[in-house]
Design a protein around this motif. Sequence first.
Motif: not given
Length: 246
Positions: A198-202, A219-222
């Motif tokens: 849910y964080f997405g690419e760090i 805001p994160g990633a779906p």
Amino acid sequence: MARTLGLIGSGMIGGTLARLAVNAGWDVVLSNSRGPETLADLVAELGEHARAATPAEAARAGDIVVATVPLFALEKLPVAELAGKTVIDTLNYYPERDGSLPVLDNDELTSSELVQRHLSGARVVKAFNSIGAKQLGSLARPAGAPDRSGLPIAGDDPEAKREVTELLDALGYDAVDVAPLAESWRSGPNTPLYCFPYFGEIPAGLSGEDMMRWIFETPGAPVPAERVRELAASAVRGPAGASLSG
């Protein structure tokens, strides 16, 4: 008639759930260990559909009740008032915070089975334990949205899981039933499903401090429901619990 979400614990996850619930047309009754008066600012922010109470009062008032406290505070949950209720368990096991619990360390029980054993008269469903508070608030989407995320749930009671599925739908998520309580570890710390998707690419090159700041701000990633199912199925059970700093 609006339904009521009771919250035992009104920290980052509890506060975010309260905001999502009010936006979805639910009433909320908030509580914490420090007393209703300490929740005045949050209640004022949420408006007329929110009020503060004691944990016992929040338990009695809720059509569904969320227990979102540290695992070490499990024994303080109001057992009698939660009897017969559907209780959402967000608790994760962190030995450095919660103390070593042999029944978890030896894999005799999952943390959710421990919660169910304590709340013997309630119907426990694991949910909201595998996503950060910032992402929980920012990734909510209406039903049918192409970028709607799924969130894992686990439980033994079909009716309770149905109620929690309806709540998640109202809050902006697809519920993905991944396991009974005995396998609720599949969404816990140290699994592929826990928080990081849910964080997405760090961003590369972040220090530990910068990483934590980024986690609390992104805001994160779906994460679509099918991906949640895949990640849950791929999990391999390792040592119970995790470090808060790792």
